[in-house]
Motif scaffolding. Structure first.
Motif, PDB file in Angstrom:
ATOM      1  N   ARG A   1     -15.482  -3.548  15.460  1.00  0.00           N
ATOM      2  CA  ARG A   1     -14.720  -2.878  16.517  1.00  0.00           C
ATOM      3  C   ARG A   1     -13.404  -3.614  16.770  1.00  0.00           C
TER       4      ARG A   1
ATOM      5  N   SER B   1      -9.787  -2.051  16.141  1.00  0.00           N
ATOM      6  CA  SER B   1      -8.830  -1.941  17.233  1.00  0.00           C
ATOM      7  C   SER B   1      -7.470  -2.505  16.838  1.00  0.00           C
ATOM      8  N   VAL B   2      -7.479  -3.652  16.178  1.00  0.00           N
ATOM      9  CA  VAL B   2      -6.219  -4.251  15.738  1.00  0.00           C
ATOM     10  C   VAL B   2      -5.541  -3.354  14.705  1.00  0.00           C
TER      11      VAL B   2
ATOM     12  N   GLN C   1      -5.867  -0.119  14.242  1.00  0.00           N
ATOM     13  CA  GLN C   1      -5.433   1.165  14.797  1.00  0.00           C
ATOM     14  C   GLN C   1      -4.312   1.008  15.813  1.00  0.00           C
ATOM     15  N   ASN C   2      -4.354  -0.042  16.604  1.00  0.00           N
ATOM     16  CA  ASN C   2      -3.410  -0.174  17.705  1.00  0.00           C
ATOM     17  C   ASN C   2      -2.339  -1.234  17.485  1.00  0.00           C
ATOM     18  N   GLY C   3      -2.546  -2.105  16.550  1.00  0.00           N
ATOM     19  CA  GLY C   3      -1.634  -3.223  16.357  1.00  0.00           C
ATOM     20  C   GLY C   3      -0.205  -2.814  16.097  1.00  0.00           C
TER      21      GLY C   3
ATOM     22  N   THR D   1       1.340   0.038  16.818  1.00  0.00           N
ATOM     23  CA  THR D   1       1.903   0.692  18.001  1.00  0.00           C
ATOM     24  C   THR D   1       2.231  -0.336  19.062  1.00  0.00           C
ATOM     25  N   GLU D   2       1.276  -1.227  19.344  1.00  0.00           N
ATOM     26  CA  GLU D   2       1.483  -2.243  20.374  1.00  0.00           C
ATOM     27  C   GLU D   2       2.626  -3.185  19.986  1.00  0.00           C
ATOM     28  N   TRP D   3       2.712  -3.563  18.726  1.00  0.00           N
ATOM     29  CA  TRP D   3       3.754  -4.481  18.276  1.00  0.00           C
ATOM     30  C   TRP D   3       5.126  -3.855  18.464  1.00  0.00           C
ATOM     31  N   LYS D   4       5.250  -2.567  18.139  1.00  0.00           N
ATOM     32  CA  LYS D   4       6.528  -1.873  18.307  1.00  0.00           C
ATOM     33  C   LYS D   4       6.934  -1.840  19.788  1.00  0.00           C
TER      34      LYS D   4
END
Length: 112
Positions: free
Chosen positions: A95, A99-100, A102-104, A106-109
């Motif tokens: 999980r 999560s990293v 899938q979201n990494g 987007t979050e990094w941007k």
């Protein structure tokens, strides 16, 4: 990273379907992983010996007629508990990685 590989978890899981000798375990891992995983004897047998020493599996020598006897391994009750723990740990790890992945991006941007 906590999990690079967990051969012991794979062995315990394969033994949860029934007793097996080393070569059969290797075939089960390869088959159940859809050929993605292959375990060399040099890694499998030390893992089996460690699991046996820890009480997670038991082993008996089974005669084969004219061939040498085979050592057949079976999951113990202690091993079933270990397998449940390892499954929960692996699911939490998967999980986290998911999560990293899938979201990494987007979050990094957003942070950048």
């Amino acid at each position: 990273m906590t999990f690079r590989e967990d051969l012991e978890a794979l062995v315990l899981s394969c033994l949860s379907t029934g007793p097996a000798h080393g070569y059969e375990l290797s075939k089960r891992i390869r088959s159940l992983s859809q050929e993605a995983l292959s375990v060399a004897e040099g890694k499998l047998y030390p893992a089996l010996h460690a699991l046996e020493a820890e009480g997670d599996i038991s082993a008996v020598w089974v005669p084969q007629g004219n061939k040498p006897p085979r050592k057949v391994y079976e999951l113990t009750e202690v091993g079933r508990k270990t397998l449940r723990r390892k499954q929960a740990e692996w699911q939490a790890f998967a999980r986290g990685v998911g999560s990293v992945l899938q979201n990494g991006v987007t979050e990094w941007k957003l942070v950048k």
